[in-house]
Design a protein around this motif. Structure first.
Motif, mmCIF file in Angstrom:
data_model
loop_
_atom_site.group_PDB
_atom_site.id
_atom_site.type_symbol
_atom_site.label_atom_id
_atom_site.label_comp_id
_atom_site.label_asym_id
_atom_site.label_seq_id
_atom_site.Cartn_x
_atom_site.Cartn_y
_atom_site.Cartn_z
ATOM 1 N N ILE A 1 -3.336 6.713 -7.085
ATOM 2 C CA ILE A 1 -2.795 6.611 -5.719
ATOM 3 C C ILE A 1 -3.761 5.870 -4.797
ATOM 4 N N PHE A 2 -4.986 6.360 -4.674
ATOM 5 C CA PHE A 2 -5.892 5.778 -3.689
ATOM 6 C C PHE A 2 -6.462 4.444 -4.145
ATOM 7 N N MET A 3 -6.677 4.260 -5.452
ATOM 8 C CA MET A 3 -7.171 2.978 -5.940
ATOM 9 C C MET A 3 -6.029 2.032 -6.298
ATOM 10 N N ARG A 4 -4.816 2.476 -6.143
ATOM 11 C CA ARG A 4 -3.598 1.670 -6.352
ATOM 12 C C ARG A 4 -3.505 1.072 -7.754
ATOM 13 N N LEU A 5 -3.947 1.812 -8.747
ATOM 14 C CA LEU A 5 -3.879 1.294 -10.108
ATOM 15 C C LEU A 5 -2.452 1.304 -10.647
ATOM 16 N N LYS A 6 -1.590 2.062 -10.014
ATOM 17 C CA LYS A 6 -0.201 2.120 -10.466
ATOM 18 C C LYS A 6 0.529 0.811 -10.191
ATOM 19 N N THR A 7 0.147 0.137 -9.120
ATOM 20 C CA THR A 7 0.894 -1.057 -8.723
ATOM 21 C C THR A 7 0.064 -2.335 -8.770
ATOM 22 N N ASP A 8 -1.205 -2.227 -9.119
ATOM 23 C CA ASP A 8 -2.057 -3.418 -9.115
ATOM 24 C C ASP A 8 -1.930 -4.185 -10.424
ATOM 25 N N ASN A 9 -2.678 -5.276 -10.534
ATOM 26 C CA ASN A 9 -2.540 -6.134 -11.715
ATOM 27 C C ASN A 9 -3.105 -5.466 -12.969
ATOM 28 N N ALA A 10 -2.761 -6.011 -14.115
ATOM 29 C CA ALA A 10 -3.069 -5.377 -15.393
ATOM 30 C C ALA A 10 -4.562 -5.394 -15.693
ATOM 31 N N LEU A 11 -5.266 -6.434 -15.277
ATOM 32 C CA LEU A 11 -6.691 -6.516 -15.576
ATOM 33 C C LEU A 11 -7.460 -5.369 -14.915
ATOM 34 N N LEU A 12 -7.122 -5.061 -13.679
ATOM 35 C CA LEU A 12 -7.784 -3.966 -12.989
ATOM 36 C C LEU A 12 -7.475 -2.633 -13.656
ATOM 37 N N ARG A 13 -6.246 -2.453 -14.110
ATOM 38 C CA ARG A 13 -5.890 -1.226 -14.824
ATOM 39 C C ARG A 13 -6.655 -1.102 -16.126
ATOM 40 N N PRO B 1 0.843 -1.209 0.000
ATOM 41 C CA PRO B 1 0.000 0.000 0.000
ATOM 42 C C PRO B 1 0.873 1.253 0.000
ATOM 43 N N PRO B 2 0.329 2.364 -0.481
ATOM 44 C CA PRO B 2 1.108 3.598 -0.480
ATOM 45 C C PRO B 2 1.473 4.013 0.938
ATOM 46 N N SER B 3 2.580 4.671 1.062
ATOM 47 C CA SER B 3 3.026 5.101 2.389
ATOM 48 C C SER B 3 2.169 6.273 2.862
ATOM 49 N N LEU B 4 2.286 6.575 4.130
ATOM 50 C CA LEU B 4 1.541 7.686 4.706
ATOM 51 C C LEU B 4 1.965 8.997 4.058
ATOM 52 N N GLY B 5 3.244 9.132 3.800
ATOM 53 C CA GLY B 5 3.727 10.353 3.154
ATOM 54 C C GLY B 5 3.149 10.526 1.761
#
Length: 108
Positions: free
Chosen positions: A65-77, A15-19
Motif C-alpha cells: 500500500i504505502f510503497m505502491r508495489l501493487k500498482t508500480d512497474n514490474a522491475l520495482l516489484r 496514488p492510493p486514496s485517503l480511504g
C-alpha cells in the motif's frame, strides 16, 4: 517562433486514496495491538511465531500500500521481492544459529 515545447508526461500509477491509507493505518494499528497484547500472554514458543507472523503481515501491508508495489512497474516489484526474500534468508540463518547452539556452563 513562439512555439512551446509540448510536455509529454507519462502518467504513473494513481496514488492510493485517503480511504485506502486510513484502512491500512487502522489495520497496522490493530496488528500493533495484537503484537503488544501477545507479549502479555504466556504462549511459550508460539509467542515468537505469532509475533513474526504479525510482523510479516505488517511488512506486506507497508510494501503493497504505502510503497505502491501493487500498482508500480514490474522491475520495482522484483527488486522489492528479492529484498524481502533476502531478509527471510537472513532471519532463517540467524534462527538456525541460535537454535543449534549448545549452552555453555560457567567454569566455576
Amino acid at each position: 517562433m513562439n512555439a512551446r515545447p509540448q510536455r509529454t508526461h507519462k502518467s504513473g500509477p494513481r496514488p492510493p486514496s485517503l480511504g485506502s491509507n486510513l484502512w491500512t493505518l487502522l489495520a497496522l494499528l490493530v496488528l500493533l495491538g495484537l503484537s503488544a497484547g501477545s507479549a502479555l500472554l504466556r504462549l511459550g514458543p508460539f509467542n515468537t511465531v505469532a509475533n513474526l507472523g504479525i510482523a510479516v503481515i505488517k511488512a506486506l501491508l507497508v510494501l503493497t500500500i504505502f510503497m505502491r508495489l501493487k500498482t508500480d512497474n514490474a522491475l520495482l516489484r522484483i527488486v522489492a521481492s528479492v529484498g524481502f526474500a533476502w531478509l527471510a534468508v537472513m532471519i532463517a540463518l540467524g534462527l538456525a544459529d541460535v537454535l543449534t547452539r549448545t549452552p555453555l556452563l560457567p567454569p566455576w
